[in-house]
Design a protein around this motif. Structure first.
Motif, short mmCIF file in Angstrom:
data_model
loop_
_atom_site.label_atom_id
_atom_site.label_comp_id
_atom_site.label_asym_id
_atom_site.label_seq_id
_atom_site.Cartn_x
_atom_site.Cartn_y
_atom_site.Cartn_z
N ALA A 1 0.63 -1.45 0.10
CA ALA A 1 0.06 -0.07 0.02
C ALA A 1 0.94 1.13 0.05
CB ALA A 1 -0.84 0.04 0.99
N VAL A 2 1.84 1.35 -0.87
CA VAL A 2 2.80 2.38 -1.21
C VAL A 2 2.20 3.75 -1.21
CG1 VAL A 2 4.74 3.40 -2.31
CG2 VAL A 2 4.73 1.06 -1.65
N GLU A 3 1.09 3.77 -2.26
CA GLU A 3 0.26 4.73 -2.76
C GLU A 3 -0.51 5.59 -1.28
OE1 GLU A 3 -2.03 4.44 -5.97
OE2 GLU A 3 -0.13 4.12 -7.35
N ASP A 4 -1.11 4.61 -0.59
CA ASP A 4 -1.84 4.79 0.62
C ASP A 4 -1.04 5.47 1.72
OD1 ASP A 4 -3.96 4.45 -0.91
OD2 ASP A 4 -3.96 2.12 -0.35
N ASN A 5 0.12 5.04 1.99
CA ASN A 5 0.99 5.43 3.20
C ASN A 5 2.41 5.09 2.58
OD1 ASN A 5 1.73 6.14 5.47
ND2 ASN A 5 1.47 4.22 6.58
N PRO A 6 2.87 6.30 1.93
CA PRO A 6 4.17 6.07 1.40
C PRO A 6 5.17 5.90 2.73
CG PRO A 6 3.21 7.79 0.50
CD PRO A 6 2.21 7.28 1.63
N PRO A 7 6.30 5.02 2.37
CA PRO A 7 7.15 4.82 3.50
C PRO A 7 8.26 5.88 3.81
CG PRO A 7 7.82 3.64 1.73
CD PRO A 7 6.79 4.23 1.30
N ILE A 8 8.75 5.87 4.95
CA ILE A 8 10.09 6.73 4.96
C ILE A 8 11.43 5.72 4.82
CG2 ILE A 8 11.55 7.73 6.82
CD1 ILE A 8 8.85 8.46 8.48
N ILE A 9 12.14 6.34 4.03
CA ILE A 9 13.49 5.55 3.82
C ILE A 9 14.46 6.27 4.66
CG2 ILE A 9 15.46 5.20 1.95
CD1 ILE A 9 13.12 5.06 -0.34
N ILE B 1 15.95 3.33 -7.76
CA ILE B 1 16.12 3.86 -6.60
C ILE B 1 15.77 5.23 -6.43
CG2 ILE B 1 17.89 4.60 -4.67
CD1 ILE B 1 19.54 2.01 -5.69
N ALA B 2 15.90 6.00 -7.52
CA ALA B 2 15.63 7.42 -7.56
C ALA B 2 14.11 7.39 -7.61
CB ALA B 2 16.20 8.02 -8.78
N GLY B 3 13.47 6.47 -8.28
CA GLY B 3 12.01 6.51 -8.37
C GLY B 3 11.41 6.03 -7.14
N ALA B 4 11.96 5.08 -6.56
CA ALA B 4 11.57 4.82 -5.10
C ALA B 4 11.66 5.86 -4.07
CB ALA B 4 12.37 3.51 -4.64
N ILE B 5 12.70 6.63 -4.15
CA ILE B 5 12.95 7.70 -3.25
C ILE B 5 11.74 8.70 -3.59
CG2 ILE B 5 14.44 9.66 -2.79
CD1 ILE B 5 16.72 7.82 -2.95
N ALA B 6 11.44 9.11 -4.84
CA ALA B 6 10.59 10.00 -5.23
C ALA B 6 9.21 9.54 -4.77
CB ALA B 6 10.47 10.08 -6.57
N CYS B 7 8.85 8.29 -4.66
CA CYS B 7 7.62 7.87 -4.15
C CYS B 7 7.27 7.46 -2.56
CB CYS B 7 7.26 6.38 -4.75
SG CYS B 7 7.03 6.53 -6.60
N SER B 8 8.76 7.88 -2.13
CA SER B 8 8.64 7.94 -0.65
C SER B 8 8.25 9.27 0.21
CB SER B 8 10.03 7.52 0.11
OG SER B 8 11.02 8.41 -0.34
N ARG B 9 7.88 9.05 1.63
CA ARG B 9 7.63 10.36 2.20
C ARG B 9 8.68 11.22 2.62
NH1 ARG B 9 2.57 9.70 6.05
NH2 ARG B 9 1.55 9.49 4.10
N LEU B 10 9.61 10.55 3.11
CA LEU B 10 10.75 11.28 3.59
C LEU B 10 12.17 10.48 3.52
CD1 LEU B 10 11.94 13.69 5.82
CD2 LEU B 10 11.33 11.83 7.53
N VAL B 11 13.29 10.98 3.60
CA VAL B 11 14.60 10.13 3.59
C VAL B 11 15.20 10.80 4.67
CG1 VAL B 11 16.64 9.61 2.58
CG2 VAL B 11 14.63 9.80 1.08
N VAL B 12 15.69 10.11 5.56
CA VAL B 12 16.75 10.24 6.64
C VAL B 12 17.92 9.47 6.32
CG1 VAL B 12 17.15 10.21 9.14
CG2 VAL B 12 14.91 10.48 8.15
N GLY B 13 19.23 10.46 6.09
CA GLY B 13 20.48 9.88 5.82
C GLY B 13 21.54 10.65 6.21
N ASN B 14 22.63 10.03 5.91
CA ASN B 14 24.00 10.86 6.38
C ASN B 14 24.34 11.54 5.17
OD1 ASN B 14 24.45 9.34 8.71
ND2 ASN B 14 24.99 7.47 7.53
N ASP B 15 25.52 12.38 5.26
CA ASP B 15 26.23 13.03 4.10
C ASP B 15 26.58 11.98 3.07
OD1 ASP B 15 27.71 14.67 2.36
OD2 ASP B 15 29.51 14.55 3.77
N SER B 16 25.70 11.80 2.09
CA SER B 16 25.85 10.65 1.24
C SER B 16 25.22 11.10 -0.31
CB SER B 16 25.38 9.37 1.62
OG SER B 16 23.89 9.46 1.63
N GLY B 17 25.68 10.26 -1.19
CA GLY B 17 25.11 10.50 -2.53
C GLY B 17 23.50 10.20 -2.65
N ILE B 18 23.02 9.16 -1.69
CA ILE B 18 21.55 8.95 -1.48
C ILE B 18 20.81 10.36 -1.19
CG2 ILE B 18 19.84 7.77 -0.29
CD1 ILE B 18 21.06 6.29 -2.63
#
Length: 309
Positions: A166-174, A239-256
């Motif tokens: 149910a990604v569309e109903d409740n997009p995840p946090i990456i 991966i870019a498409g998955a990130i675009a479909c997510s609600r939020l990204v939490v990460g380090n100083d990285s390419g992602i």
């Protein structure tokens, strides 16, 4: 200068390095829209710019190996034939005085080398863009942007649906706990506590594991009672498409993290030893938090503000 017919941009390095040069690619394409623009670099990463360029060639192709020696190339050499077909080269690789630089300038006299940004000054993306001034380019928009096609976004959504329903109903946090080096990684127990806080707020969380991230992901999972899904082994566009479909990204100083900012996904980016004034991801939905001030409670609260603001 004379309008070039064929332009080559040379860019190696990692994902974040490439994303920070996207404004340069856009400026070249906008200044000379009728020119054929190509990239010599890492095709797996440069694919992010495939909609803006005519062709991407791998710098690891064996025909280019002699460019890094002091042996002059014969005119019939495959690398010489390839490079001499360009009117203009913009290179993030090498300096004019290096073997590579001298070889390149002999083959393409109109070659511009873009140096690494000086430490503690302006942001890297601004530095790169302003380095185009000798070409008569006065572009000012230094924010990297990646416009993904509907097809790539759908591929990303399908990729997310492998670990999360149910990604569309409740997009995840990456959550991406890795980076290019361990000193740049926030502590795994703090990432784990942040994930717990998101889960308590009923936000699904997916861990993202890149090629060099097996250890940091394993360490975060070791601090969690319920391990949860891990996203890995996917091409960069998916991966870019998955990130675009997510609600939020939490990460380090990285390419992602740079990728998240470039596709417009809200981002909380954790910075350790590197200087965020020079290397932070750019974008309106980016919040940078240093290790010194970061807490799981603060990071999760900042993330929720970005998602709901």
């Amino acid at each position: 200068m004379t309008t070039p017919r064929r332009i080559l941009l040379i860019r190696t390095g990692g994902l974040g390095d490439f994303i920070l040069c996207l404004p340069v690619i856009h400026a070249l394409a906008s200044t000379w829209p009728d020119a054929e623009l190509e990239i010599l670099g890492r095709p797996t990463i440069a694919a992010l710019a495939e909609s803006q360029v005519a062709r991407i060639t791998s710098i690891d192709d064996r025909r280019f190996s002699r460019l890094f020696t002091d042996t002059p190339l014969d005119a019939s050499d495959a690398a010489a034939t390839f490079l001499s077909s360009f009117d203009l080269v913009v290179s993030f690789l090498g300096v004019p005085e290096s073997d590579f630089g001298r070889q390149l300038q002999l083959l393409v006299p109109k070659t511009l080398f873009i140096p690494a940004p000086p430490s503690g000054t302006r942001h890297a993306a601004i530095h790169f863009l302003q380095s185009l001034t000798p070409l008569g380019i006065a572009a000012t928009d230094a924010v990297p942007r990646i416009d993904l096609s509907a097809e790539v976004r759908e591929q990303g959504r399908q990729l997310l649906e492998r670990p999360v329903s149910a990604v569309e109903d409740n997009p995840p946090i990456i959550v991406h706990p890795g980076s290019g080096g361990r000193p740049k990684n926030w502590r795994p127990d703090l990432f784990a506590q942040t994930i717990r806080l998101f889960r308590r707020s009923r936000h699904p969380v997916v861990l993202l594991q890149g090629e060099a991230d097996e250890r940091p992901v394993r360490e975060v999972l070791g601090h969690l009672e319920a391990t949860g899904p891990v996203l890995k082994d996917a091409p960069i566009l998916q991966i870019a498409g998955a990130i675009a479909c997510s609600r939020l990204v939490v990460g380090n100083d990285s390419g992602i993290s740079h990728l998240a900012a470039a596709v417009g996904t809200p981002l909380v980016c954790l910075f350790g030893p590197t200087d965020p004034a020079v290397w932070r991801p750019l974008g309106p939905k980016v919040r940078v938090v240093t290790f010194a001030e970061a807490t799981p409670e603060g990071v999760s609260e900042e993330g929720i503000r970005l998602m709901t603001g």
